[in-house]
Design a protein around this motif. Sequence first.
Motif, PDB file in Angstrom:
ATOM      1  N   GLU A 153      -3.162  -6.082  -4.495  1.00 38.53           N
ATOM      2  CA  GLU A 153      -3.192  -7.471  -4.052  1.00 38.53           C
ATOM      3  C   GLU A 153      -3.099  -8.345  -5.294  1.00 38.53           C
ATOM      4  O   GLU A 153      -3.686  -8.036  -6.338  1.00 38.53           O
ATOM      5  N   ARG A 161       0.863  -1.177   0.000  1.00 36.94           N
ATOM      6  CA  ARG A 161       0.000   0.000   0.000  1.00 36.94           C
ATOM      7  C   ARG A 161       0.901   1.229   0.000  1.00 36.94           C
ATOM      8  O   ARG A 161       1.741   1.389   0.877  1.00 36.94           O
ATOM      9  N   ALA A 187       2.453  -2.724   5.736  1.00 34.77           N
ATOM     10  CA  ALA A 187       1.384  -2.149   4.918  1.00 34.77           C
ATOM     11  C   ALA A 187       1.899  -1.069   3.990  1.00 34.77           C
ATOM     12  O   ALA A 187       1.343  -0.824   2.931  1.00 34.77           O
ATOM     13  N   GLU A 208      -3.453   0.490  -3.282  1.00 31.86           N
ATOM     14  CA  GLU A 208      -3.168  -0.830  -2.706  1.00 31.86           C
ATOM     15  C   GLU A 208      -3.259  -1.900  -3.795  1.00 31.86           C
ATOM     16  O   GLU A 208      -4.184  -1.895  -4.608  1.00 31.86           O
ATOM     17  N   THR A 216      -4.227   6.796  -1.420  1.00 30.62           N
ATOM     18  CA  THR A 216      -3.541   5.532  -1.155  1.00 30.62           C
ATOM     19  C   THR A 216      -3.864   4.581  -2.297  1.00 30.62           C
ATOM     20  O   THR A 216      -4.984   4.555  -2.802  1.00 30.62           O
TER      21      THR A 216
END
Length: 412
Positions: free
Chosen positions: A277, A175, A358, A275, A273
């Motif tokens: 995955e 992140r 993170a 992020e 932000t």
Amino acid sequence: MAAALLALGAAQAQAQACGTRTSGAPTLTAGQTVRGALAREDHTLAGDRYDGTNTCTGRPFDSFFYEAQAGERLTFVLESRQIDPSVTATTHWRGGGAMDVVEQRGRRGRTLTATGVVPATGRILIQVESNVSLGRRGSTGDYTFTLRSDRPAGSANPGGSANTGGGSVLRPGQRVRGELVAADGKLDDESHFDDYPYDMRRGGRITVTLRSDDFDAFLHVGRRAADGTLENLQSDDDGAGGTDARVEYVADQDGPVTLRVNTLGPGETGEYTLELEADGASPTPPADENPPPDGGAGPAALRLGSPVQGELAQGDGVMDDGSLHDDYTYRARRGERLVIRLESDDFDAVLAVMGMGANGEPENPAMDDDGGGGTNARVEYTAQGDGVLLIRANTLAAGETGRYTIVVETAR
């Protein structure tokens, strides 16, 4: 980013390592703004003593790179209410011949501005520093750093596109915090953007989430065309709820994609932000087919129970103590108990294993020298959460080279 990229080595006994830290330092682009922090875990600067040796000054710093062009005028703006700020920028950072790029410095309150002209095309090393030694007021704290450029007429931005925003290469589970500012690139609709590259394998699946309290988020996944323009593959406006965006994408071929942070309306700016995955096919080739680690494509991915044959050689990553290293990744599950082994007949093995926080930076490091018997290394590690582990094959002494075997297994 609290430059917590730990320069792990067997010779590192003190709490803070001393000297220039470049391993894992992100590459900035013109107009990019970084929000970071100097912390107690950061490296500290080395000072040149009269006897020709270096000693730690205790002043913490963060490192960045920038690909510069000859004649390019750079402006560095460092703002902080907590640290006593300083900025340095040098060319030829790999030992000897370093040339200071900064020519003028100015300061108004807690804002430091430095400017200079780049003498030759190539990579420069930028260090955000504190003027105060660790433990004293002004040595640690948050900062905002902006790199601005006035490129010579007719020159193009790195990456072959005249319209590219800037972001470092992303890793699975990472992140990042960024900011769209007025100096960032613009699309034809006058909206600002930042670009982040990510390498994928065919069949690999990624979920990318963009959130912001400052603007209506618009997220794109695209692929660079031959002329440097971005071919949009998939995009989203409000898929993450409210005005946040989310894209799920499955790669139809091997190769890099670009994750573009954008806004729905023209001229919008603010913090965000991003992020990432990933699951399915690894973003790098399977371990036994990987190119040599640190060969430009990022760390190789290890698979459970599949030994990898590697070799430390000149040209690999170098630690502050002069020892060479190769880096690997492994995607772990929360609570997974692992045994990682590094074995070699050619050198005294040192093994480091750490989770990725993170913010994409290493945490909870575990190290071993001779736990595998003889000069072999062995680390038992329990994953604190789902995500990527960084595994480093290293040597006890500077300059050691040779072949090795590294493997990740389930702890019994």
